[in-house]
Design a protein around this motif. Structure first.
Motif, PDB file in Angstrom:
ATOM      1  N   THR A 183      -9.601   6.716   3.029  1.00  0.00           N
ATOM      2  CA  THR A 183      -8.430   6.171   3.719  1.00  0.00           C
ATOM      3  C   THR A 183      -8.614   6.255   5.228  1.00  0.00           C
ATOM      4  O   THR A 183      -8.245   5.329   5.964  1.00  0.00           O
ATOM      5  N   ALA A 184      -9.203   7.368   5.699  1.00  0.00           N
ATOM      6  CA  ALA A 184      -9.458   7.523   7.126  1.00  0.00           C
ATOM      7  C   ALA A 184     -10.368   6.417   7.643  1.00  0.00           C
ATOM      8  O   ALA A 184     -10.142   5.860   8.721  1.00  0.00           O
ATOM      9  N   ALA A 185     -11.395   6.081   6.857  1.00  0.00           N
ATOM     10  CA  ALA A 185     -12.326   5.019   7.253  1.00  0.00           C
ATOM     11  C   ALA A 185     -11.600   3.685   7.372  1.00  0.00           C
ATOM     12  O   ALA A 185     -11.867   2.900   8.287  1.00  0.00           O
ATOM     13  N   LYS A 186     -10.675   3.424   6.454  1.00  0.00           N
ATOM     14  CA  LYS A 186      -9.907   2.172   6.492  1.00  0.00           C
ATOM     15  C   LYS A 186      -9.012   2.126   7.724  1.00  0.00           C
ATOM     16  O   LYS A 186      -8.926   1.092   8.409  1.00  0.00           O
ATOM     17  N   VAL A 187      -8.331   3.232   8.023  1.00  0.00           N
ATOM     18  CA  VAL A 187      -7.444   3.278   9.188  1.00  0.00           C
ATOM     19  C   VAL A 187      -8.251   3.117  10.480  1.00  0.00           C
ATOM     20  O   VAL A 187      -7.816   2.442  11.423  1.00  0.00           O
ATOM     21  N   LEU A 188      -9.453   3.704  10.529  1.00  0.00           N
ATOM     22  CA  LEU A 188     -10.301   3.547  11.709  1.00  0.00           C
ATOM     23  C   LEU A 188     -10.775   2.106  11.860  1.00  0.00           C
ATOM     24  O   LEU A 188     -10.879   1.585  12.975  1.00  0.00           O
ATOM     25  N   GLN A 189     -11.046   1.464  10.739  1.00  0.00           N
ATOM     26  CA  GLN A 189     -11.431   0.052  10.777  1.00  0.00           C
ATOM     27  C   GLN A 189     -10.290  -0.793  11.353  1.00  0.00           C
ATOM     28  O   GLN A 189     -10.511  -1.676  12.184  1.00  0.00           O
ATOM     29  N   ILE A 190      -9.076  -0.500  10.898  1.00  0.00           N
ATOM     30  CA  ILE A 190      -7.892  -1.214  11.400  1.00  0.00           C
ATOM     31  C   ILE A 190      -7.704  -0.924  12.887  1.00  0.00           C
ATOM     32  O   ILE A 190      -7.371  -1.818  13.683  1.00  0.00           O
TER      33      ILE A 190
END
Length: 264
Positions: A183-190
């Protein structure tokens, strides 16, 4: 866009518990800079963000934003120019309100409140389109209560709320630390997507050296309330984790043994 000049802050002054959090901190950001900030616990990272946001008064020094001295402005006066996302996903949203209502609050920040109908059809379409860019399927859930969402979904909405009006400066205070790795990786991508598309001037505090190296155009390392390392551009692009550890050891000396684990 942002200049901190000789900023000092101590807590519990004059007592045995006195703690110097910022010790003559100097930092300058150009418009469009995306700066990642790392350092051990107690380095002054979060205190720096709080001083920029006006949470605490300065002991001395100045904070200049977009050419204006905001050192004595209140927190709510500065809020019109800043976007901020905290470590706790619960802090940036109103759990008992719907997704579209949370976004409407962000959209109306700093504006005069009236008795007009709350959210127009055009606004809902705007929010639906903005949510679709997150890739989380939230565009079809506008009427869902935010409290029913996962931590990652809430943090993504908080990020969207913080940037909906394109602030002069975006402050990210370890905003993925409470999330699981995926989830952290997704939020960083966003995060990267929003910052790049809007060209936002951004400071992101993190404990993750990989993220600090990978994201942004500039990396700042703090220790004892000061900047001890500042690298950007091609030099930053060539950085590796081992280089960063060596630089921390060189700059922080004996503290490295403890901070190495905190930075891991």
């Amino acid at each position: 866009m942002l200049t901190l000049t000789n900023v000092r802050k101590a807590f519990n002054r004059g007592t045995v518990n006195e703690k110097v959090a910022l010790d003559g901190l100097n930092l300058h950001l150009d418009k469009g800079d995306f700066v990642t900030v790392i350092g051990g616990n107690g380095a002054g990272k979060s205190t720096m963000l709080n001083m920029i946001a006006g949470v605490y008064p300065l002991d001395s020094g100045t904070v200049t934003l977009d050419g204006k001295d905001i050192s004595r402005l209140s927190e709510h006066a500065r809020a019109a120019h800043l976007g901020r996302v905290f470590q706790d996903p619960m802090r940036g949203t109103a759990a008992d309100m719907q997704i579209d209502e949370n976004l409407a609050l962000a959209r109306r920040r700093g504006q005069r409140r009236t008795l007009r109908w709350g959210i127009t059809r055009a606004e809902r379409e705007e929010y639906r389109e903005a949510l679709s860019t997150l890739g989380l399927g939230l565009e079809s859930r506008l009427s869902d209560k935010v409290g029913l969402l996962s931590g990652g979904q809430r943090q993504a909405i908080t990020l969207l709320m913080a940037t909906l009006k394109e602030p002069d400066l975006l402050l990210l205070d370890e905003h993925t630390a409470a999330l699981d790795p995926k989830t952290a990786a997704k939020v960083l991508q966003i995060t990267q997507q929003i910052v790049d598309e809007s060209g936002l001037t951004t400071i992101m505090v993190t404990h993750n050296m990989h993220d600090a190296i990978r994201l942004g155009n500039r990396l700042v390392m703090m220790a004892d309330g000061r900047v001890i390392y500042d690298v950007r551009g091609e030099e930053k692009a060539r950085l590796h984790r081992a280089d960063l550890m060596a630089k921390f050891e060189e700059a922080a000396g004996e503290e490295f043994a403890n901070d190495r684990m905190l930075l891991g």
